[in-house]
Design an enzyme around this catalytic site. Structure first.
Site, PDB file in Angstrom:
ATOM      1  N   LYS A  71       5.105  22.581  -0.691  1.00 51.47           N
ATOM      2  CA  LYS A  71       5.531  23.656  -0.422  1.00 51.47           C
ATOM      3  C   LYS A  71       7.291  24.266  -1.005  1.00 51.47           C
ATOM      4  CE  LYS A  71       3.770  24.656   3.946  1.00 51.47           C
ATOM      5  NZ  LYS A  71       4.273  24.635   5.653  1.00 51.47           N
ATOM      6  N   ARG A 111       5.959   5.642  -0.133  1.00 47.08           N
ATOM      7  CA  ARG A 111       5.678   4.985  -1.862  1.00 47.08           C
ATOM      8  C   ARG A 111       5.263   6.605  -2.368  1.00 47.08           C
ATOM      9  NH1 ARG A 111       0.626   1.738  -3.474  1.00 47.08           N
ATOM     10  NH2 ARG A 111       1.549   0.820  -3.139  1.00 47.08           N
ATOM     11  N   ARG A 169      -4.248  -1.632   0.370  1.00 46.45           N
ATOM     12  CA  ARG A 169      -3.306  -2.739   1.037  1.00 46.45           C
ATOM     13  C   ARG A 169      -2.536  -2.641   1.047  1.00 46.45           C
ATOM     14  NH1 ARG A 169      -7.176  -4.128  -2.303  1.00 46.45           N
ATOM     15  NH2 ARG A 169      -6.026  -2.946  -3.577  1.00 46.45           N
ATOM     16  N   THR A 170      -1.250  -1.850   0.714  1.00 44.55           N
ATOM     17  CA  THR A 170       0.151  -1.332   1.264  1.00 44.55           C
ATOM     18  C   THR A 170       0.309  -0.628   2.595  1.00 44.55           C
ATOM     19  OG1 THR A 170       0.851  -1.526  -1.043  1.00 44.55           O
ATOM     20  CG2 THR A 170       2.206  -0.536   0.212  1.00 44.55           C
ATOM     21  N   HIS A 176       7.962  -3.103  -5.992  1.00 43.49           N
ATOM     22  CA  HIS A 176       7.781  -3.342  -5.123  1.00 43.49           C
ATOM     23  C   HIS A 176       7.521  -4.010  -4.673  1.00 43.49           C
ATOM     24  CE1 HIS A 176       4.035  -2.642  -2.385  1.00 43.49           C
ATOM     25  NE2 HIS A 176       3.178  -2.544  -3.757  1.00 43.49           N
TER      26      HIS A 176
HETATM   27  C1  NCD Z   1      -0.106  -2.495  -6.555  1.00 37.98           C
HETATM   28  C2  NCD Z   1       1.228  -0.841  -6.417  1.00 37.98           C
HETATM   29  O1  NCD Z   1       0.737  -0.438  -6.055  1.00 37.98           O
HETATM   30  O2  NCD Z   1       1.547  -0.988  -7.444  1.00 37.98           O
HETATM   31  N1  NCD Z   1      -1.235  -2.061  -5.631  1.00 37.98           N
HETATM   32  C3  NCD Z   1      -0.865  -2.579  -4.577  1.00 37.98           C
HETATM   33  O3  NCD Z   1       0.004  -2.397  -4.497  1.00 37.98           O
HETATM   34  N2  NCD Z   1      -0.877  -4.379  -4.176  1.00 37.98           N
HETATM   35  C4  NCD Z   1      -1.286  -2.748  -8.146  1.00 37.98           C
HETATM   36  C5  NCD Z   1      -1.305  -1.819  -9.012  1.00 37.98           C
HETATM   37  O4  NCD Z   1      -1.725  -0.915  -8.535  1.00 37.98           O
HETATM   38  O5  NCD Z   1      -1.712  -1.952 -10.047  1.00 37.98           O
END
Ligand code: NCD
Length: 301
Positions: free
Chosen positions: A80, A101, A50-51, A129
């Site tokens: 590397k 991320r 999703r993100t 997040h």
């Molecule tokens: C979440 C995350 O990555 O923190 N997922 C997301 O971005 N919707 C929640 C999760 O992974 O449990």
């Protein structure tokens, strides 16, 4: 606001309401080219559906172009031995914003120090997040028409869940909500988050038993036990299925309540709940696109 690293950057709901209004506009569906000629880099060192894809869609919908590495640990020079700082210095010379991320808490903050362009934290280990929490609050507002005077249950891995940590910060700037923090002993909310609630005089109750809060809450926010944060797989196995919301349990919930989940789910919500009108998690995921369009627009323009 140059970077979006933490929801602690929001000290009241004014800026959030502005972002929600912009997200509302973007949800109407017309095409907007406010980011034409911009390039957005999506650099992901951890898995994502999703993100990353909603950020990329948001960028494309706004007329920007996207460069990305979806498995940066393996396919960028990190493999590397390049440091995150060096990688970010380089990419900030190519792109107009970086969505990052990373598996390490504090990675986005570190990146923001060396980056010449906005850094958006798309998850930093068990840290935060922020855009997830923003879309969560936006979903509550859309579904229940308010973000205050609510009873909200946060359930599952409150220790490692970065979406929880970011949401706690946002809920701490809203008024008169009561939080039910439901987790096993091992996965309780970290003291630093509780301190934020205490400082802002937000009422909260810690609870182990999910059934005790079902008939109380307006929002039930379920989360996945974060397997990837456990050092020991046996410890994970002990708690992984501690909560499972099924159709029978949902019957005890208020008629006008909603069920949320940042997703992905493992066993916390059974699929027989999906058809229930309270199940808001797929609508919630869709709202992520509009919030991320709003965030990109605000940070880049
Ligand atoms: C979440 C995350 O990555 O923190 N997922 C997301 O971005 N919707 C929640 C999760 O992974 O449990």
């Amino acid at each position: 606001m140059k970077h979006l690293i933490s929801t602690k950057q929001f000290t009241d709901t004014k800026k959030l309401e502005e972002i929600f209004r912009l997200a509302d506009k973007y949800s109407q569906g017309d095409t907007f080219k406010v980011l034409e000629h911009k390039i957005i880099a999506c650099i992901f060192y951890e898995p994502s559906t999703r993100t990353r894809l909603s950020f990329e869609t948001a960028a494309l919908r706004l007329g920007a172009q996207v460069i990305s590495t979806e498995n940066a640990s393996l396919f960028s020079s990190a493999a590397k031995g390049e440091t995150l700082e060096d990688t970010i210095k380089i990419i900030s010379g190519y792109a107009d914003a970086i969505v990052l991320r990373h598996y390490q808490k504090g990675a986005s903050k570190l990146a923001s120090v060396v980056s010449s362009v906005p850094i958006i934290n798309a998850g930093d280990g068990a840290g935060e997040h922020p855009t997830q929490a923003m879309l969560d609050l936006y979903t509550i507002k859309k579904e229940l028409r308010r973000i205050n005077k609510l009873k909200i249950g946060l359930v599952g891995d409150l220790l490692n869940g970065r979406t929880i940590h970011s949401l706690i910060n946002l809920l701490s700037v809203c008024d008169s909500n009561i939080l039910y923090l439901v987790s096993p002993e091992e996965l309780k909310l970290p003291p630093s988050c509780k301190e934020i609630l205490n400082n802002k005089k937000i009422k909260f109750v810690e609870e182990i038993n999910l059934t005790k809060i079902l008939n109380k809450v307006d929002v039930l926010y379920m989360t996945r036990v974060q397997k990837e944060r456990f050092k020991n797989i046996e410890e994970y196995e002990k708690v992984k299925d501690v909560y499972c919301l099924d159709r029978k349990a949902v019957q005890y919930m208020k008629k006008k309540s909603i069920i949320m989940h940042p997703l992905p789910r493992t066993n916390e919500i059974s699929t027989d709940v999906d058809g229930n009108e309270r199940a808001a998690y797929f609508r919630q995921a869709k709202n992520g696109l509009f919030i991320r369009m709003a965030v990109l627009d605000l940070l880049l323009n």
